[in-house]
Enzyme design. Sequence first.
Site, PDB file in Angstrom:
ATOM      1  CB  SER A 232      -0.894   0.017   1.244  1.00  0.00           C
ATOM      2  OG  SER A 232      -1.605   1.244   1.316  1.00  0.00           O
TER       3      SER A 232
ATOM      4  CE1 TYR B 239      -3.906  -2.076   5.451  1.00  0.00           C
ATOM      5  CE2 TYR B 239      -3.188   0.107   4.779  1.00  0.00           C
ATOM      6  CZ  TYR B 239      -3.648  -1.156   4.449  1.00  0.00           C
ATOM      7  OH  TYR B 239      -3.852  -1.491   3.126  1.00  0.00           O
TER       8      TYR B 239
HETATM    9  N1  LIG Z   1      -8.846  -0.932  -0.839  1.00  0.00           N
HETATM   10  C1  LIG Z   1      -7.836  -0.103  -0.684  1.00  0.00           C
HETATM   11  O1  LIG Z   1      -8.017   1.118  -0.656  1.00  0.00           O
HETATM   12  C2  LIG Z   1      -6.435  -0.617  -0.572  1.00  0.00           C
HETATM   13  C3  LIG Z   1      -5.388   0.298  -0.713  1.00  0.00           C
HETATM   14  C4  LIG Z   1      -4.081  -0.154  -0.603  1.00  0.00           C
HETATM   15  C5  LIG Z   1      -3.827  -1.481  -0.369  1.00  0.00           C
HETATM   16  N2  LIG Z   1      -4.854  -2.357  -0.243  1.00  0.00           N
HETATM   17  C6  LIG Z   1      -4.531  -3.762   0.041  1.00  0.00           C
HETATM   18  O2  LIG Z   1      -5.044  -4.570  -1.006  1.00  0.00           O
HETATM   19  C7  LIG Z   1      -5.374  -5.853  -0.475  1.00  0.00           C
HETATM   20  C8  LIG Z   1      -6.805  -6.185  -0.862  1.00  0.00           C
HETATM   21  O3  LIG Z   1      -7.650  -5.200  -0.273  1.00  0.00           O
HETATM   22  P1  LIG Z   1      -9.159  -4.967  -0.726  1.00  0.00           P
HETATM   23  O4  LIG Z   1      -9.328  -3.532  -0.888  1.00  0.00           O
HETATM   24  O5  LIG Z   1      -9.478  -5.869  -1.849  1.00  0.00           O
HETATM   25  O6  LIG Z   1      -9.889  -5.375   0.608  1.00  0.00           O
HETATM   26  P2  LIG Z   1     -11.065  -6.381   0.958  1.00  0.00           P
HETATM   27  O7  LIG Z   1     -12.052  -6.424  -0.144  1.00  0.00           O
HETATM   28  O8  LIG Z   1     -11.476  -6.015   2.334  1.00  0.00           O
HETATM   29  O9  LIG Z   1     -10.313  -7.784   0.975  1.00  0.00           O
HETATM   30  C9  LIG Z   1      -9.449  -8.201   1.966  1.00  0.00           C
HETATM   31  C10 LIG Z   1      -9.458  -9.716   1.899  1.00  0.00           C
HETATM   32  O10 LIG Z   1      -8.497 -10.263   2.785  1.00  0.00           O
HETATM   33  C11 LIG Z   1      -9.078 -11.416   3.352  1.00  0.00           C
HETATM   34  N3  LIG Z   1      -8.416 -11.778   4.593  1.00  0.00           N
HETATM   35  C12 LIG Z   1      -8.137 -10.984   5.648  1.00  0.00           C
HETATM   36  N4  LIG Z   1      -7.518 -11.695   6.593  1.00  0.00           N
HETATM   37  C13 LIG Z   1      -7.419 -12.974   6.119  1.00  0.00           C
HETATM   38  C14 LIG Z   1      -6.901 -14.168   6.645  1.00  0.00           C
HETATM   39  N5  LIG Z   1      -6.345 -14.219   7.859  1.00  0.00           N
HETATM   40  N6  LIG Z   1      -6.966 -15.286   5.897  1.00  0.00           N
HETATM   41  C15 LIG Z   1      -7.541 -15.263   4.673  1.00  0.00           C
HETATM   42  N7  LIG Z   1      -8.053 -14.153   4.126  1.00  0.00           N
HETATM   43  C16 LIG Z   1      -7.997 -13.026   4.841  1.00  0.00           C
HETATM   44  C17 LIG Z   1     -10.518 -11.016   3.579  1.00  0.00           C
HETATM   45  O11 LIG Z   1     -11.302 -12.154   3.798  1.00  0.00           O
HETATM   46  P3  LIG Z   1     -12.766 -12.049   4.455  1.00  0.00           P
HETATM   47  O12 LIG Z   1     -13.665 -11.554   3.363  1.00  0.00           O
HETATM   48  O13 LIG Z   1     -13.038 -13.457   4.852  1.00  0.00           O
HETATM   49  O14 LIG Z   1     -12.655 -11.097   5.597  1.00  0.00           O
HETATM   50  C18 LIG Z   1     -10.808 -10.315   2.269  1.00  0.00           C
HETATM   51  O15 LIG Z   1     -11.180 -11.227   1.273  1.00  0.00           O
HETATM   52  C19 LIG Z   1      -5.133  -5.786   1.029  1.00  0.00           C
HETATM   53  O16 LIG Z   1      -3.856  -6.305   1.309  1.00  0.00           O
HETATM   54  C20 LIG Z   1      -5.149  -4.295   1.302  1.00  0.00           C
HETATM   55  O17 LIG Z   1      -4.407  -3.967   2.451  1.00  0.00           O
HETATM   56  C21 LIG Z   1      -6.170  -1.963  -0.346  1.00  0.00           C
END
Ligand SMILES: NC(=O)c1ccc[n+]([C@@H]2O[C@H](COP(=O)([O-])OP(=O)(O)OC[C@H]3O[C@@H](n4cnc5c(N)ncnc54)[C@H](OP(=O)(O)O)[C@@H]3O)[C@@H](O)[C@H]2O)c1
Length: 264
Positions: free
Chosen positions: A159, A172
């Site tokens: 990120s 975070y």
């Molecule tokens: N969205 C943003 O603005 C943003 C910006 C920068 C970086 N990111 C990074 O991009 C990645 C994806 O984010 P996203 O935006 O797509 O978020 P999201 O839709 O909330 O997805 C996060 C996923 O991680 C899974 N997860 C969390 N802990 C886990 C565990 N212990 N074992 C297995 N699965 C687990 C969650 O599963 P559950 O559904 O079961 O909870 C969910 O499917 C993350 O690493 C996030 O930090 C996101």
Amino acid sequence: MSTLATQPAAAAILVDPNSKIAKKILVLGATSGIAEATCRIWAAEGAQMFLVARNAEKLAAVAADLKLRGASYVGTAVADLDDTDKHAELLTHAVNSLTGMDIAYLAHGILGGQARGEQDFEHAAQIIYTNFLAPVSLLTWLANYCVQRHAGVIAVLSSVAGERGRKSNYIYASSKAGLTAFLSGLRNRIDREGVTVMTIKPGPVNTSMTAHMNIRKADVKKVAATIVKAIDKRVDTLYVPIIFLPIMFIVRHIPERIFKKLNL
Ligand SMILES: NC(=O)c1ccc[n+]([C@@H]2O[C@H](COP(=O)([O-])OP(=O)(O)OC[C@H]3O[C@@H](n4cnc5c(N)ncnc54)[C@H](OP(=O)(O)O)[C@@H]3O)[C@@H](O)[C@H]2O)c1
């Protein structure tokens, strides 16, 4: 890892990510909004995918959707990726099921609560465990697998938050800073072995992670399309949207005496 539900694997072929032959892609955290959007593009290309997520119901829905969209193979495993003791078994099973692996895509993560983590060390530790320590375990196995084959792309969602800690999200941010530094060192070690380590640094993206935030967010489909292209080009570090490249340059260079007084 609670269950391992798979289908028969297709024939073994290790392919370059740029080739038109179906890519073999392992997706960790496949129910993430960004991962799902990325997988939809790969499915339309006819990719073979192995999806890992902890929510069985959501995972089944994503897998069914990807098959409908054209994926030539979709295997799945339900696993809590915090369970590092099970990583070797899980990853062995995944690559056997795919009969190889061209791309590993690490997408799982949690935002957690900054205010809660300031009072509750266990919560802060959970954020750092899920976002940093568990990926280190996965990456260690995946890196050694790819090095043995002198092939593969390991693409990881870190990120822009990891570039500088700020008061609203430094727990975070520090988990992602650790991940980014780990990936930088890993790249320095294994790029020369023919393995691409790609650090993906999104700015805010419109997914369930940011649903509660009243800020400008990038469209997840556009972000996913940029990620797919960058993986094909074997880019080392991707800022997405690209505007975050100059923004983070400025953020990193604000003098600390000024930065510490800002409400960020
Ligand atoms: N969205 C943003 O603005 C943003 C910006 C920068 C970086 N990111 C990074 O991009 C990645 C994806 O984010 P996203 O935006 O797509 O978020 P999201 O839709 O909330 O997805 C996060 C996923 O991680 C899974 N997860 C969390 N802990 C886990 C565990 N212990 N074992 C297995 N699965 C687990 C969650 O599963 P559950 O559904 O079961 O909870 C969910 O499917 C993350 O690493 C996030 O930090 C996101």
